[in-house]
Design a protein around this motif. Structure first.
Motif, mmCIF file in Angstrom:
data_model
loop_
_atom_site.group_PDB
_atom_site.id
_atom_site.type_symbol
_atom_site.label_atom_id
_atom_site.label_comp_id
_atom_site.label_asym_id
_atom_site.label_seq_id
_atom_site.Cartn_x
_atom_site.Cartn_y
_atom_site.Cartn_z
ATOM 1 N N THR A 304 0.822 -1.220 0.000
ATOM 2 C CA THR A 304 0.000 0.000 0.000
ATOM 3 C C THR A 304 0.853 1.267 0.000
ATOM 4 O O THR A 304 1.864 1.346 0.696
ATOM 5 N N GLY A 305 0.387 2.257 -0.747
ATOM 6 C CA GLY A 305 0.966 3.587 -0.638
ATOM 7 C C GLY A 305 0.681 4.197 0.716
ATOM 8 O O GLY A 305 1.415 5.078 1.177
ATOM 9 N N ALA A 306 -0.382 3.723 1.380
ATOM 10 C CA ALA A 306 -0.731 4.252 2.697
ATOM 11 C C ALA A 306 0.372 3.992 3.714
ATOM 12 O O ALA A 306 0.617 4.820 4.604
ATOM 13 N N ALA A 307 1.050 2.843 3.602
ATOM 14 C CA ALA A 307 2.157 2.556 4.524
ATOM 15 C C ALA A 307 3.309 3.534 4.295
ATOM 16 O O ALA A 307 3.950 3.988 5.247
ATOM 17 N N VAL A 308 3.556 3.867 3.032
ATOM 18 C CA VAL A 308 4.612 4.845 2.726
ATOM 19 C C VAL A 308 4.229 6.213 3.273
ATOM 20 O O VAL A 308 5.067 6.931 3.845
ATOM 21 N N MET A 309 2.973 6.596 3.116
ATOM 22 C CA MET A 309 2.524 7.885 3.633
ATOM 23 C C MET A 309 2.644 7.944 5.152
ATOM 24 O O MET A 309 2.965 8.991 5.728
ATOM 25 N N ALA A 310 2.400 6.822 5.820
ATOM 26 C CA ALA A 310 2.462 6.797 7.281
ATOM 27 C C ALA A 310 3.893 6.789 7.799
ATOM 28 O O ALA A 310 4.205 7.454 8.800
ATOM 29 N N LEU A 311 4.782 6.043 7.124
ATOM 30 C CA LEU A 311 6.105 5.781 7.692
ATOM 31 C C LEU A 311 7.258 6.353 6.880
ATOM 32 O O LEU A 311 8.399 6.309 7.338
ATOM 33 N N GLY A 368 -6.533 5.554 -3.045
ATOM 34 C CA GLY A 368 -5.693 4.959 -2.022
ATOM 35 C C GLY A 368 -6.432 4.092 -1.027
ATOM 36 O O GLY A 368 -5.872 3.696 -0.004
ATOM 37 N N GLY A 369 -7.698 3.802 -1.307
ATOM 38 C CA GLY A 369 -8.470 2.984 -0.382
ATOM 39 C C GLY A 369 -9.010 3.740 0.802
ATOM 40 O O GLY A 369 -9.597 3.147 1.714
ATOM 41 N N GLY A 370 -8.813 5.066 0.822
ATOM 42 C CA GLY A 370 -9.342 5.873 1.921
ATOM 43 C C GLY A 370 -8.474 5.839 3.162
ATOM 44 O O GLY A 370 -7.373 5.297 3.176
ATOM 45 N N ALA A 371 -8.987 6.430 4.223
ATOM 46 C CA ALA A 371 -8.235 6.528 5.480
ATOM 47 C C ALA A 371 -7.958 5.136 6.039
ATOM 48 O O ALA A 371 -8.778 4.229 5.949
ATOM 49 N N GLY A 372 -6.763 4.989 6.619
ATOM 50 C CA GLY A 372 -6.391 3.711 7.218
ATOM 51 C C GLY A 372 -6.171 2.614 6.200
ATOM 52 O O GLY A 372 -6.355 1.428 6.496
ATOM 53 N N GLY A 373 -5.758 2.986 4.990
ATOM 54 C CA GLY A 373 -5.661 2.019 3.904
ATOM 55 C C GLY A 373 -4.743 0.841 4.178
ATOM 56 O O GLY A 373 -5.039 -0.296 3.783
ATOM 57 N N ALA A 374 -3.622 1.079 4.856
ATOM 58 C CA ALA A 374 -2.694 -0.022 5.127
ATOM 59 C C ALA A 374 -3.297 -1.009 6.120
ATOM 60 O O ALA A 374 -3.171 -2.234 5.961
ATOM 61 N N SER A 375 -3.962 -0.503 7.148
ATOM 62 C CA SER A 375 -4.608 -1.380 8.126
ATOM 63 C C SER A 375 -5.787 -2.123 7.511
ATOM 64 O O SER A 375 -6.028 -3.295 7.816
#
Length: 429
Positions: A304-311, A368-375
């Protein structure tokens, strides 16, 4: 080729180099100046290695008193896609271990960095099988399911994601069984996302987002490199490796938005985003891993791109419903100096991609699958693991690849994670 000698020093550089200069030079050598905590020093070594590469230094000899971690940090940052095996280690007891680690790193990086014309589902499976068989020729057996065989066997995720390409999808099952006993228990199972190129399918990516998608098989490369490293380090337990390999392309035979897939465990999944394909192939791999009865299941994916955005680009994200196993993995990562960080995962994350037509959707119909996408992606995967997630860890590889060089790492694959996963295999019960 003559090599530049590189040494370490706890002293400050002479004033004419500048008070913050990480490296100073004389006519025959370079000195890296260290201060602060161990982590600060490792980062300074990485920056110095990038500096030496940027000014055209081709070959180096590490001299004097370098620890294993200091040498490894330098090697990871000095080695590039174009310049490899140009480091002479310190002549001490760490040489053999460093050589093993370096071999596994190069295999992992080179596999990811190769073009999608070279690395497609069958070639990915073949190259991994050949390398691991070379390391343990008497202990490795290989089984592959290709193309329509996947559909017939019920591996619907890999089949549907890969059916749009003229190069068929593949499920690789590699069995490392050093005892030779066909009834030996499987201590651990590894699952890797092997999307050799990801166009996004009909949910097509923009050109700039698609450019780096040769790296979308980074999970498969990482778990393969980790298994190879563990074998070189004396792994004596049975481990099964599952690589879920496909090209996510567009054609008249590609899977489409609104399709519903039915998995071997009966789970139905509505496709609301063809670019959320990694979790679809991993679901098959996790089901296959669960069938082995392994007490430890690790999956790795550039998910997920969400993990990159978070970390950011220096930490991998770590997920698990079994917090004890998750904590063990985090401890191994700290011991191996490969940064990871836990992100939230609870049972209710399974509900975060609802569908009016199926048990779940494969994402949410938003960017991006919305908020909390990686989880939410991890929650989707948790539907396909055995024992309510006991013994399972999911790694979202946010730090697997850099499109351009940073001040600490070269462009391309990093191979970060291979040491952590290898450690987990060696420690598995």
């Amino acid at each position: 080729m003559s090599s530049l000698q590189v040494r370490l020093s706890a002293s400050n550089p002479d004033s004419h180099w500048g008070s913050k200069a990480p490296v100073s030079f004389d006519s025959q050598s370079a000195t890296i100046h260290l201060s602060g905590s161990d982590k600060d020093q490792i980062r300074s070594i990485r920056k110095a290695a990038r500096l030496l590469d940027s000014i055209g230094i081709e070959s180096v000899q590490l001299t004097d008193d370098w620890s294993l971690e200091q040498q490894w940090a330098f090697a990871g940052s000095f080695t590039t896609a174009k310049k490899q095996n140009h480091i002479q280690w310190v002549s001490d007891a760490n040489q053999d271990k460093l050589s093993q680690m370096y071999q596994a790193m190069l295999f992992t990086r080179n596999l990811v960095n190769r073009t999608p014309e070279d690395i497609y589902p069958q070639s990915l499976a073949n190259e991994v099988s050949q390398w691991l068989s070379t390391l343990a020729p008497q202990a490795v057996t290989v089984k592959t399911l290709v193309g329509e065989e996947l559909q017939q066997a019920g591996w619907t995720g890999i089949y549907n994601v890969g059916r749009g390409s003229s190069r068929p999808p593949v499920l690789l099952e590699l069995d490392y069984n050093p005892s030779g006993d066909a009834n030996a228990p499987v201590a651990a199972a590894l699952v890797g996302k092997g999307i050799t190129f990801d166009s996004g399918g009909y949910s097509i990516k923009a050109s700039e987002g698609m450019l780096t998608m040769k790296c979308d098989m980074g999970g498969a490369a990482t778990v393969s490199g980790a298994l190879g490293l563990a074998i070189m380090q004396g792994l004596n337990k049975r481990v099964k490796l599952f690589l879920c390999c496909a090209e996510n392309l567009i054609s008249g035979h590609a899977y489409k938005l609104g399709d519903i897939l039915t998995y071997k465990n009966g789970m139905t999944v509505e496709i609301v985003n063809t670019d959320a394909e990694g979790r679809l192939v991993l679901a098959d791999g996790l089901l296959a891993a669960g069938e082995t009865g392994a007490g430890l299941i690790i999956d790795a994916a550039t998910l997920t791109g969400a993990a990159v955005m978070a970390l950011g680009g220096e930490y991998h994200a770590l997920f698990g419903l079994d917090h004890q196993t998750q904590q063990k993995m985090q401890t191994y990562a700290e011991q191996e100096m490969e940064p990871v960080w836990p992100l939230p995962l609870e049972n209710w994350h399974q509900e975060m991609c609802p569908s009016p037509y199926a048990d779940t959707a494969n994402s949410r119909p938003m960017k991006g699958g919305g908020a909390g996408g990686a989880s939410n992606a991890a929650g989707f995967l948790s539907r396909f693991v055995p024992n309510q997630g006991q013994g399972w860890v999911h790694m979202d590889l946010a730090a697997a690849f850099n499109n351009t060089a940073t001040n600490t790492m070269p462009a391309g694959a990093t191979a970060q994670g291979i040491r952590t996963i290898a450690r987990a295999l060696l420690e598995a019960e």
